[in-house]
Design an enzyme around this catalytic site. Structure first.
Site, PDB file in Angstrom:
ATOM      1  N   GLU A 183     -31.754 -61.220   3.238  1.00 50.84           N
ATOM      2  CA  GLU A 183     -30.763 -62.056   3.932  1.00 50.84           C
ATOM      3  C   GLU A 183     -29.747 -61.196   4.669  1.00 50.84           C
ATOM      4  O   GLU A 183     -29.306 -61.542   5.774  1.00 50.84           O
ATOM      5  CB  GLU A 183     -30.060 -62.965   2.917  1.00 50.84           C
ATOM      6  CG  GLU A 183     -30.979 -63.933   2.196  1.00 50.84           C
ATOM      7  CD  GLU A 183     -31.695 -64.865   3.143  1.00 50.84           C
ATOM      8  OE1 GLU A 183     -31.128 -65.215   4.201  1.00 50.84           O
ATOM      9  OE2 GLU A 183     -32.837 -65.261   2.837  1.00 50.84           O
ATOM     10  N   ASP A 185     -37.283 -58.252   6.552  1.00 43.64           N
ATOM     11  CA  ASP A 185     -38.071 -57.634   5.477  1.00 43.64           C
ATOM     12  C   ASP A 185     -37.996 -56.113   5.561  1.00 43.64           C
ATOM     13  O   ASP A 185     -37.824 -55.421   4.544  1.00 43.64           O
ATOM     14  CB  ASP A 185     -39.533 -58.073   5.569  1.00 43.64           C
ATOM     15  CG  ASP A 185     -39.769 -59.476   5.017  1.00 43.64           C
ATOM     16  OD1 ASP A 185     -38.877 -59.998   4.329  1.00 43.64           O
ATOM     17  OD2 ASP A 185     -40.849 -60.037   5.277  1.00 43.64           O
TER      18      ASP A 185
END
Length: 440
Positions: free
Chosen positions: A287, A378
């Site tokens: 996040e 990611d």
């Protein structure tokens, strides 16, 4: 009075809308059918990539859940098309507007009444699907934790909140549409943008607590670890909170919310129960990757630019008689030049109804950019935390949320905002966990 040109343009809009809606339905049916067939074909065996981490029972539960949602989606899609046709070409919005004009004079009060009546009727027409999804489909797979009382309470609070916030902002928008001349759409866009920013600022503190309880993160070890991660990433938040997501659903999640100084990190209680500390840190790092790459800011700017274009289009269309008649609505009154007057609410509703039919074809492009952002987040997470922990966290979340591991590739390219599991995990180290995720 409307001219021959208005009549021709009206007929062209009617034809274009009908063709666009028919094509949308055909493409949605084709994509949905592909998804159902592909998932069903691969239901009986866990893909080799996941065989050591996902049990056959969990894989089959995910497949069955996906198939049930797809079939439900077909019915919901068909009903939505019928309702859309009812509001537009079949004259539903026109009938509602005329009924309100008979009950009250044309003006601001009538326009607000039209917006409110449309919202209430649309919500009522969708209620059976909401009930079925929550208390039948989600319950069948063990995800629903809500009760009828909670559901009704949410519905009441949402309605009151929409009324308290929606009607004042609608009044301001309609006032600007009628009082600021030919560039009203620019003023209205500025007001709308300011409202969106204000909503982002007040949502965490004043709106979200109306529906869920938010407690400060109590695990001091995890809190220190998460705080250190955020400091490394240059992210400042007002607090770390745990939300009682399990009160309504077994699904798990974590997110950032708020704007400016009101930013906060929220973990679902279900997420903290399912993941260990390494995995929670990796999920939060993902996040934070969105924050570091300014994905949220870019999306906000993109949304504001698109809304500016939308308001500009509305500013032009609201002055065209054929825009109303082509979508099944007769303007309430007209000037000597045939331009509608006192129909700003009608124009807003018609654009809201018609625009998705013509922008449906942008879905794969938007999904592509979203998946690209997820890959970037990611990659950032694997720099700031353990990549293997992120992989194991994703596997647990895929299993616990019953997300299919075998989506149809074309369906995924069109709709998926996140990359399919096999593509996402292929870029990560081997998962840290060796215990296969089982079906709940």
């Amino acid at each position: 009075m409307p001219t021959n040109s208005d009549f021709s343009s009206s007929m062209l809009l009617t034809l274009a809308f009908a063709i666009a809606l028919a094509l949308q339905l055909l493409v949605q049916l084709w994509l949905n059918t592909r998804q159902v067939r592909h998932v069903a074909r691969h239901r009986h065996q866990v893909p080799a990539t996941f065989a050591a981490h996902i049990s056959l029972a969990a894989h089959q539960k995910a497949a069955d859940y996906t198939l049930a949602k797809a079939r439900f989606g077909l019915w919901h899609m068909a009903w939505g098309a019928v309702v859309l046709l009812g509001w537009t070409l079949l004259g539903g919005l026109n009938a509602l507007n005329q009924a309100l004009l008979q009950a009250m004079d044309a003006g601001m009060a009538q326009q607000l009444a039209l917006l409110a009546a449309f919202a209430l009727i649309s919500g009522a027409l969708d209620l059976p699907f909401s009930l079925y999804q929550t208390f039948v489909l989600e319950a069948r797979f063990g995800f629903n934790k809500s009760t009828v009382g909670i559901w009704l309470g949410d519905l009441l609070k949402s309605t009151l909140l929409a009324t308290a916030i929606g009607l004042p902002i609608a009044w301001v928008m309609l006032w600007f549409m009628g009082a600021t001349g030919s560039l009203w759409w620019l003023w209205a866009w500025a007001i709308w943008t300011g409202f969106q920013l204000l909503l982002m600022w007040i949502f965490p503190t004043f709106i979200a607590p109306l529906f869920n309880k938010f407690e400060p993160l109590a695990d001091e070890t995890l809190k220190a670890r998460v705080t250190h991660l955020m400091q490394r990433c240059g992210f400042a938040a007002k607090g770390l909170f745990v939300m009682d997501g399990s009160r309504r659903s077994a699904h798990a999640n974590a997110y950032f919310t708020g704007f400016g100084a009101s930013k906060r990190v929220v973990f679902y209680d279900t997420l903290l129960k399912q993941l260990n500390a390494d995995e929670v840190e990796a999920v939060l790092a993902h996040e934070l990757g969105h924050f570091k790459h300014k994905h949220i800011t870019k999306r906000m700017i993109g949304m504001f630019v698109l809304s500016l274009v939308g308001f500009a289009i509305l500013g032009w269309l609201s002055q065209q008689v054929w825009f109303y008649t082509g979508l099944g609505v007769m303007p309430s009154t007209a000037t000597a030049f045939g331009l509608p007057a006192h129909d700003d609410a009608l124009a807003l509703l018609l654009l809201m109804l018609a625009l998705p039919v013509f922008t449906f074809w942008l879905s794969p492009l938007m999904a592509h950019f979203s998946r690209r952002d997820e890959f970037e987040a990611d990659a950032y997470a694997m720099q700031q935390a353990q990549g293997s922990a992120l992989a194991s966290a994703l596997l647990k979340l895929y299993g616990d949320n019953a997300s299919t591991l075998t989506p149809d590739p074309v369906y995924a390219r069109y709709y998926y905002s996140h990359p399919p599991a096999v593509e996402r995990l292929a870029r990560m180290p081997a998962p840290a966990t060796s215990n296969p995720v089982s079906a709940a």
